[in-house]
Motif scaffolding. Structure first.
Motif, PDB file in Angstrom:
ATOM      1  N   GLY A 116       0.818  -1.211   0.000  1.00  0.00           N
ATOM      2  CA  GLY A 116       0.000   0.000   0.000  1.00  0.00           C
ATOM      3  C   GLY A 116       0.845   1.253   0.000  1.00  0.00           C
ATOM      4  O   GLY A 116       0.885   1.996  -0.964  1.00  0.00           O
ATOM      5  N   CYS A 117       1.521   1.506   1.116  1.00  0.00           N
ATOM      6  CA  CYS A 117       2.449   2.635   1.208  1.00  0.00           C
ATOM      7  C   CYS A 117       3.510   2.298   2.252  1.00  0.00           C
ATOM      8  O   CYS A 117       3.348   1.369   3.044  1.00  0.00           O
ATOM      9  CB  CYS A 117       1.730   3.928   1.542  1.00  0.00           C
ATOM     10  SG  CYS A 117       0.900   3.926   3.144  1.00  0.00           S
ATOM     11  N   PHE A 118       4.578   3.063   2.240  1.00  0.00           N
ATOM     12  CA  PHE A 118       5.733   2.722   3.069  1.00  0.00           C
ATOM     13  C   PHE A 118       5.663   3.316   4.470  1.00  0.00           C
ATOM     14  O   PHE A 118       6.537   3.062   5.287  1.00  0.00           O
ATOM     15  CB  PHE A 118       7.021   3.161   2.363  1.00  0.00           C
ATOM     16  CG  PHE A 118       7.392   2.265   1.212  1.00  0.00           C
ATOM     17  CD1 PHE A 118       8.141   1.119   1.413  1.00  0.00           C
ATOM     18  CD2 PHE A 118       6.956   2.552  -0.069  1.00  0.00           C
ATOM     19  CE1 PHE A 118       8.466   0.279   0.365  1.00  0.00           C
ATOM     20  CE2 PHE A 118       7.287   1.724  -1.135  1.00  0.00           C
ATOM     21  CZ  PHE A 118       8.039   0.586  -0.909  1.00  0.00           C
ATOM     22  N   SER A 148       6.512  -3.004  -3.000  1.00  0.00           N
ATOM     23  CA  SER A 148       5.871  -1.962  -3.791  1.00  0.00           C
ATOM     24  C   SER A 148       4.915  -1.144  -2.937  1.00  0.00           C
ATOM     25  O   SER A 148       4.181  -1.687  -2.100  1.00  0.00           O
ATOM     26  CB  SER A 148       5.104  -2.616  -4.954  1.00  0.00           C
ATOM     27  OG  SER A 148       4.370  -1.665  -5.681  1.00  0.00           O
ATOM     28  N   GLY A 149       4.922   0.171  -3.152  1.00  0.00           N
ATOM     29  CA  GLY A 149       4.004   1.049  -2.442  1.00  0.00           C
ATOM     30  C   GLY A 149       3.770   2.325  -3.223  1.00  0.00           C
ATOM     31  O   GLY A 149       4.501   2.642  -4.161  1.00  0.00           O
ATOM     32  N   ILE A 150       2.743   3.069  -2.821  1.00  0.00           N
ATOM     33  CA  ILE A 150       2.346   4.297  -3.512  1.00  0.00           C
ATOM     34  C   ILE A 150       2.679   5.493  -2.635  1.00  0.00           C
ATOM     35  O   ILE A 150       2.395   5.503  -1.435  1.00  0.00           O
ATOM     36  CB  ILE A 150       0.847   4.278  -3.836  1.00  0.00           C
ATOM     37  CG1 ILE A 150       0.526   3.102  -4.759  1.00  0.00           C
ATOM     38  CG2 ILE A 150       0.401   5.587  -4.481  1.00  0.00           C
ATOM     39  CD1 ILE A 150      -0.958   2.910  -5.019  1.00  0.00           C
ATOM     40  N   ALA A 151       3.258   6.502  -3.247  1.00  0.00           N
ATOM     41  CA  ALA A 151       3.555   7.756  -2.547  1.00  0.00           C
ATOM     42  C   ALA A 151       2.391   8.726  -2.701  1.00  0.00           C
ATOM     43  O   ALA A 151       1.662   8.686  -3.689  1.00  0.00           O
ATOM     44  CB  ALA A 151       4.824   8.384  -3.122  1.00  0.00           C
ATOM     45  N   GLY A 152       2.214   9.579  -1.731  1.00  0.00           N
ATOM     46  CA  GLY A 152       1.208  10.629  -1.850  1.00  0.00           C
ATOM     47  C   GLY A 152      -0.204  10.177  -1.581  1.00  0.00           C
ATOM     48  O   GLY A 152      -1.161  10.812  -2.038  1.00  0.00           O
ATOM     49  N   LEU A 153      -0.388   9.078  -0.821  1.00  0.00           N
ATOM     50  CA  LEU A 153      -1.731   8.678  -0.436  1.00  0.00           C
ATOM     51  C   LEU A 153      -2.283   9.630   0.627  1.00  0.00           C
ATOM     52  O   LEU A 153      -1.523  10.329   1.300  1.00  0.00           O
ATOM     53  CB  LEU A 153      -1.719   7.249   0.100  1.00  0.00           C
ATOM     54  CG  LEU A 153      -1.522   6.133  -0.930  1.00  0.00           C
ATOM     55  CD1 LEU A 153      -1.449   4.783  -0.235  1.00  0.00           C
ATOM     56  CD2 LEU A 153      -2.637   6.130  -1.963  1.00  0.00           C
ATOM     57  N   TYR A 212       8.029   2.154  -6.431  1.00  0.00           N
ATOM     58  CA  TYR A 212       7.515   3.363  -5.776  1.00  0.00           C
ATOM     59  C   TYR A 212       7.000   4.320  -6.838  1.00  0.00           C
ATOM     60  O   TYR A 212       7.691   4.606  -7.820  1.00  0.00           O
ATOM     61  CB  TYR A 212       8.665   3.992  -4.989  1.00  0.00           C
ATOM     62  CG  TYR A 212       8.305   5.110  -4.045  1.00  0.00           C
ATOM     63  CD1 TYR A 212       7.742   4.841  -2.810  1.00  0.00           C
ATOM     64  CD2 TYR A 212       8.580   6.434  -4.370  1.00  0.00           C
ATOM     65  CE1 TYR A 212       7.443   5.863  -1.923  1.00  0.00           C
ATOM     66  CE2 TYR A 212       8.285   7.472  -3.487  1.00  0.00           C
ATOM     67  CZ  TYR A 212       7.718   7.179  -2.256  1.00  0.00           C
ATOM     68  OH  TYR A 212       7.427   8.188  -1.373  1.00  0.00           O
ATOM     69  N   GLN A 213       5.778   4.819  -6.691  1.00  0.00           N
ATOM     70  CA  GLN A 213       5.235   5.792  -7.632  1.00  0.00           C
ATOM     71  C   GLN A 213       4.239   6.692  -6.927  1.00  0.00           C
ATOM     72  O   GLN A 213       3.650   6.324  -5.908  1.00  0.00           O
ATOM     73  CB  GLN A 213       4.547   5.082  -8.798  1.00  0.00           C
ATOM     74  CG  GLN A 213       3.322   4.268  -8.381  1.00  0.00           C
ATOM     75  CD  GLN A 213       2.664   3.561  -9.551  1.00  0.00           C
ATOM     76  OE1 GLN A 213       3.338   3.035 -10.424  1.00  0.00           O
ATOM     77  NE2 GLN A 213       1.330   3.550  -9.592  1.00  0.00           N
ATOM     78  N   ALA A 252      15.929   4.120  -4.738  1.00  0.00           N
ATOM     79  CA  ALA A 252      15.549   2.850  -5.366  1.00  0.00           C
ATOM     80  C   ALA A 252      16.332   2.632  -6.661  1.00  0.00           C
ATOM     81  O   ALA A 252      16.806   1.520  -6.934  1.00  0.00           O
ATOM     82  CB  ALA A 252      14.045   2.844  -5.640  1.00  0.00           C
ATOM     83  N   ARG A 253      16.477   3.692  -7.480  1.00  0.00           N
ATOM     84  CA  ARG A 253      17.211   3.560  -8.747  1.00  0.00           C
ATOM     85  C   ARG A 253      18.680   3.240  -8.501  1.00  0.00           C
ATOM     86  O   ARG A 253      19.266   2.385  -9.181  1.00  0.00           O
ATOM     87  CB  ARG A 253      17.086   4.843  -9.560  1.00  0.00           C
ATOM     88  CG  ARG A 253      15.773   4.996 -10.292  1.00  0.00           C
ATOM     89  CD  ARG A 253      15.894   6.034 -11.397  1.00  0.00           C
ATOM     90  NE  ARG A 253      16.424   7.295 -10.909  1.00  0.00           N
ATOM     91  CZ  ARG A 253      15.701   8.276 -10.396  1.00  0.00           C
ATOM     92  NH1 ARG A 253      14.383   8.131 -10.318  1.00  0.00           N
ATOM     93  NH2 ARG A 253      16.261   9.397  -9.989  1.00  0.00           N
TER      94      ARG A 253
END
Length: 572
Positions: free
Chosen positions: A297-299, A340-345, A372-373, A441-442
């Protein structure tokens, strides 16, 4: 039935570039088993409108389809779906044009007003599409047209579930593809089940929309025998299998693998929920290599738990659970992990942003990849439809706004509308954190992939597959002029699935295709691979390439580095 006009052959295509959704492969097999001559174009590399027109003209000339189905599953393909439909209408106004998929089902009211679309399939497509092909005047689940041309929506009568989907499975893989390139573009997707029982605030495919578009209130697992048929059909034809479902247990999957040797295959598993240890063990014990993506979901654990408490996020692992799962995964040498997670939730704050960075750093410290996105706007998602509830704004919400956004993108641009915080200071902080985590991450991924090369480095050609085809068979007879159709193409696959297609006997002056290394370029690449058939130092290979391929040392090293980066050459 005898008075009905049967529509066959049928051509099924995806609305995006790259590999289309695997749904069109299930549809094609279903139609073939019912006597309809169905073909698929799985891979589409066209960028410009001129390229789209040329390739569709060639496809139509090859197949002579009476019906073309366009898979509009993903919302960011809506502009391209309409481009395909309009182009097909210009090429042959007699072709019946159908769109289907999640996004087509969601935006059916807007799509039904367009004269380049004859029918829209809502929800599950197998039986409705067959009914359309057989000339049924009242196909279930369809938005079709009355005799006077006005759109009419027919009842949502066909809803797949555990008891009525036994006849949905992969078949006819030797018949449905129009080229070897297309068949080899298949990445091995298998759907153990369908649907979603969660209402994640960011997802357009959540439970509420599943119910509205597909009539399915809860997810289901397909019959074990049907999924086993999938594996039996594709295992001899693909190097990996990919799954994206949370409900399949180790016992269920092991039943679907019974009698199929997958010990030389790779597996990519996108897990929506909390990974069970027995599933991890089953994957590692079945496949040669496993890449498992754990969606949390998110970090920020604080943010994650708040969303779950409000019923806005699927069950996700806590930080201790996640670390326990990673520790268990690391016991298997053939399994690697991506988190995997989403930023800005919603519910972000200065504290949650610090939590995100700490967890990402810890995950990277365990040598796991990070996906991450930023939060994107998805049609129908709660956050997109009601951004003000979360003190956010959406860059697109309506069909027109999304369509205009994608119409303005340049070829190759894969951006999508985003959701952003109304508070400018918070938005800046979220963006800074997102960019920082992206950079971490990169850097970590590049470090994992980097192979230091010097003169004494011993490399070996580790490509697990090298195949040869006639050019006309590889690209398809509809794409290749007769004068070069018999020329040989050597297709080499790396350990990660990257392909090289080399045609050294074909001059770029006679024929060109962006997916091929032609003439001298192809000859050099094949010569470099041959040089490393046995473990060889870079210095020795540079010397050999100078003699065999007339390459100067600098160019020879560039070719070697290119093959190392593509994972065709690896340290011996």
């Amino acid at each position: 039935m005898n008075s009905r006009r049967v529509l066959s052959p049928v051509l099924l295509v995806g609305a995006g570039t790259g590999e289309a959704t695997c749904g069109i492969l299930y549809l094609a097999g279903y139609l073939r088993r019912a006597g309809i001559e169905a073909f698929v174009r799985l891979y589409d590399g066209d960028q410009t409108e001129d390229e789209v027109a040329r390739s569709l003209e060639a496809l139509v000339a090859r197949v002579r389809p009476r019906l073309v189905g366009i898979s509009l599953k993903w919302f960011h393909h809506v502009h391209r779906a309409l481009l395909l439909a309009r182009t097909l209408r210009e090429i042959d106004p007699e072709i019946r044009i159908i769109v289907g998929g999640n996004t087509a089902s969601y935006w059916w009211r807007e799509l039904k007003e367009l004269d380049c679309i004859d029918h829209i399939v809502l929800g599950d497509g197998e039986r409705p599409l067959l009914a359309l092909c057989q000339g049924d005047p009242s196909p279930p689940n369809c938005v079709t047209r009355a005799p006077d041309g006005t759109p009419r929506r027919l009842p949502l009568e066909y809803v797949q579930g555990a008891t009525n989907s036994d006849d949905v499975y992969y078949s006819h893989f030797d018949d449905i593809f129009l080229s070897q390139q297309d068949r080899h573009a298949f990445s091995g997707w298998v759907a153990p089940g369908k649907g979603c029982g969660e209402n994640c605030l960011y997802c357009g495919g959540a439970r509420g929309n599943q119910k509205a578009a597909f009539g399915r209130a809860k997810p289901f697992l397909r019959a074990e025998e049907s999924v086993r048929r999938d594996h039996q059909e594709i295992a001899p034809r693909t190097w990996q299998l990919r799954y994206d479902f949370s409900g399949s247990s180790a016992a269920f999957l092991q039943g679907t693998w019974a009698g199929v040797d997958l010990s030389r295959h790779s597996c990519m598993y996108f897990l929506w929920g909390v990974a069970r240890m027995e599933l991890i063990d089953a994957l590692a014990g079945t496949f040669e290599h496993v890449h498992m993506v754990l969606d949390i979901g998110c970090f920020s654990e604080q943010q994650r738990q708040e969303q779950m408490r409000r019923g806005l996020l699927k069950p996700c692992a806590s930080d201790p659970q996640l670390l326990e799962i990673i520790d268990h995964c690391r016991r298997h040498e053939n399994l690697d992990v991506e988190v995997s997670g989403i930023a800005g939730l919603p519910f972000a704050s200065a504290d949650t942003l610090k939590e995100e960075v700490r967890l990402v750093e810890r995950i990277i410290g365990l040598d796991c990849l990070v996906g991450y996105q930023r939060l994107e706007a998805q049609p129908g998602a709660l956050a997109t439809e009601h951004p003000a509830r979360f003190d956010m704004v959406s860059e697109a919400r309506t069909f027109t706004e999304f369509l205009e956004y994608f119409e303005q993108r340049e070829p190759g641009d894969v951006s999508v509308p985003m959701l952003r915080f109304r508070d400018a200071a918070l938005e800046r902080a979220v963006q800074r954190t997102s960019e920082h985590v992206d950079a971490l991450a990169r850097k970590h991924e590049e470090k994992k992939r980097r192979v230091a090369i010097h003169g004494g480095t011993r490399l070996k050609n580790t490509a697990p597959a090298t195949l040869r085809f006639k050019l006309g068979d590889w690209l398809g007879a509809h794409q290749v002029p007769a004068k070069v159709a018999q020329e040989q193409v050597t297709v080499v696959r790396s350990v990660e699935g990257t392909q090289l297609a080399c045609a050294p006997s074909v001059s770029p002056r006679k024929f060109s295709d962006p997916t091929l290394d032609l003439g001298e370029d192809g000859r050099i690449l094949l010569a470099a691979l041959a040089t490393f058939e046995r473990p060889t130092t870079v210095a020795s290979a540079v010397t050999q390439l100078g003699a065999k391929a007339r390459l100067d040392p600098h160019s020879a090293r560039e070719v070697i580095e290119h093959l190392v980066n593509g994972r065709f050459l690896q340290p011996a």
